[in-house]
Scaffold this motif. Sequence first.
Motif, PDB file in Angstrom:
ATOM      1  N   ALA A  31      22.802  28.419  57.388  1.00 58.61           N
ATOM      2  CA  ALA A  31      24.055  29.419  57.177  1.00 58.61           C
ATOM      3  C   ALA A  31      24.648  29.802  58.462  1.00 58.61           C
ATOM      4  O   ALA A  31      23.939  30.028  59.338  1.00 58.61           O
ATOM      5  N   VAL A  33      27.073  32.600  59.319  1.00 58.75           N
ATOM      6  CA  VAL A  33      27.642  33.990  58.865  1.00 58.75           C
ATOM      7  C   VAL A  33      28.436  34.725  59.947  1.00 58.75           C
ATOM      8  O   VAL A  33      28.031  34.473  61.331  1.00 58.75           O
ATOM      9  N   GLU A  83      37.569  25.099  51.605  1.00 59.54           N
ATOM     10  CA  GLU A  83      37.361  26.449  51.045  1.00 59.54           C
ATOM     11  C   GLU A  83      38.312  26.425  49.763  1.00 59.54           C
ATOM     12  O   GLU A  83      37.989  27.191  48.962  1.00 59.54           O
ATOM     13  N   GLU A 159      32.688  28.851  52.753  1.00 60.78           N
ATOM     14  CA  GLU A 159      33.086  29.815  51.863  1.00 60.78           C
ATOM     15  C   GLU A 159      32.837  29.472  50.376  1.00 60.78           C
ATOM     16  O   GLU A 159      33.917  29.952  49.558  1.00 60.78           O
ATOM     17  N   SER A 161      31.636  31.163  47.871  1.00 61.52           N
ATOM     18  CA  SER A 161      31.372  32.026  47.239  1.00 61.52           C
ATOM     19  C   SER A 161      32.981  32.854  46.844  1.00 61.52           C
ATOM     20  O   SER A 161      33.298  33.581  46.068  1.00 61.52           O
ATOM     21  N   THR A 162      34.063  32.062  47.642  1.00 62.58           N
ATOM     22  CA  THR A 162      35.347  32.705  47.511  1.00 62.58           C
ATOM     23  C   THR A 162      35.823  32.724  45.997  1.00 62.58           C
ATOM     24  O   THR A 162      35.751  31.855  45.203  1.00 62.58           O
ATOM     25  N   THR A 169      28.245  33.152  41.988  1.00 64.58           N
ATOM     26  CA  THR A 169      27.864  32.884  43.537  1.00 64.58           C
ATOM     27  C   THR A 169      26.535  32.312  43.357  1.00 64.58           C
ATOM     28  O   THR A 169      26.061  31.291  44.022  1.00 64.58           O
ATOM     29  N   GLU A 190      29.576  31.228  55.506  1.00 60.56           N
ATOM     30  CA  GLU A 190      29.805  32.357  54.308  1.00 60.56           C
ATOM     31  C   GLU A 190      30.076  33.784  55.056  1.00 60.56           C
ATOM     32  O   GLU A 190      29.379  34.039  56.033  1.00 60.56           O
ATOM     33  N   ASN A 192      29.669  36.239  52.918  1.00 59.09           N
ATOM     34  CA  ASN A 192      29.034  37.006  51.983  1.00 59.09           C
ATOM     35  C   ASN A 192      27.463  36.722  52.532  1.00 59.09           C
ATOM     36  O   ASN A 192      26.547  35.894  52.263  1.00 59.09           O
ATOM     37  N   ALA A 196      23.976  34.376  51.500  1.00 62.39           N
ATOM     38  CA  ALA A 196      23.930  33.271  52.189  1.00 62.39           C
ATOM     39  C   ALA A 196      22.463  33.324  52.938  1.00 62.39           C
ATOM     40  O   ALA A 196      21.788  32.241  52.797  1.00 62.39           O
TER      41      ALA A 196
END
Length: 234
Positions: A31, A33, A83, A159, A161-162, A169, A190, A192, A196
């Motif tokens: 990930a 982030v 995305e 991303e 989870s957008t 998610t 991510e 988030n 992640a």
Amino acid sequence: MLKLEGVCAGYGGLSILHELSLEVGEGEIVALVGANGAGKTTTLRTVCGVLKPTEGTIEFRGERINGSRTSALVAAGLVQVPEDRSLFGPLTVAENLTMGAWTRPGHTARKVLDEVYTLFPMLAERRKQIAETLSGGQQQMLAIGRALMAQPRLLMLDEPSTGLSPKLTWAVLDAVRAVRDQGIAVLLVEQNAAQALAIADRAYVMENGTTVLEGTGPELAGDERVKRAYLGLA
Ligand code: ATP
């Protein structure tokens, strides 16, 4: 699998990535982030050939790929889910999936389609449904399924989870884990961070165009600086 060393890149004269180094090994979820504007999307754009690094090297499976054409990278097994998902809205689930296999011959595409349906039964159940009528989470699943049709060795997700609720998610991140369990490496970008880090084997925190922390998912989730800056915990 993927190795960036000292990568600098940006837009025109504007430099965004500064001496960025990171690695993704075989079969791991890594990930990336960091806050808005840290350079996560720019990193993916540079890896997948949209931007050319001004310094440093990018290697994929031992080959230098700096500035390679995106289509050549897809054929070599480096595939990105953008995305915005970039689905063909008026087409069916099955048609969208089939489009993902443009680099593969027809008989391979049919075999891989069956594999994707086995991995994501929801897509099989909805194979005739028009893509733009799917929910956000289902559309994300379809975008991942379509990327899998190109038989990637490394899947890059920007991303995912957008626009999704935490519950959806999780469903998407479960799908990402299922992809990893098929032996496909994943680079997951991510904002988030909590979710992640929960599924990542390893992770990097990115600030101002470079990585500032690295560790396993649980290590970073327990790091005081990460908790304060990215997880909203004191
Ligand atoms: P986000 O989650 O907001 O997408 P990010 O970490 O992915 O954040 P990037 O999208 O990589 O960040 O953006 C990094 C910097 O690059 C930002 O300052 C942004 O304004 C700038 N940037 C992004 N795209 C362009 C572009 N096409 N032209 C000029 N600058 C850009």
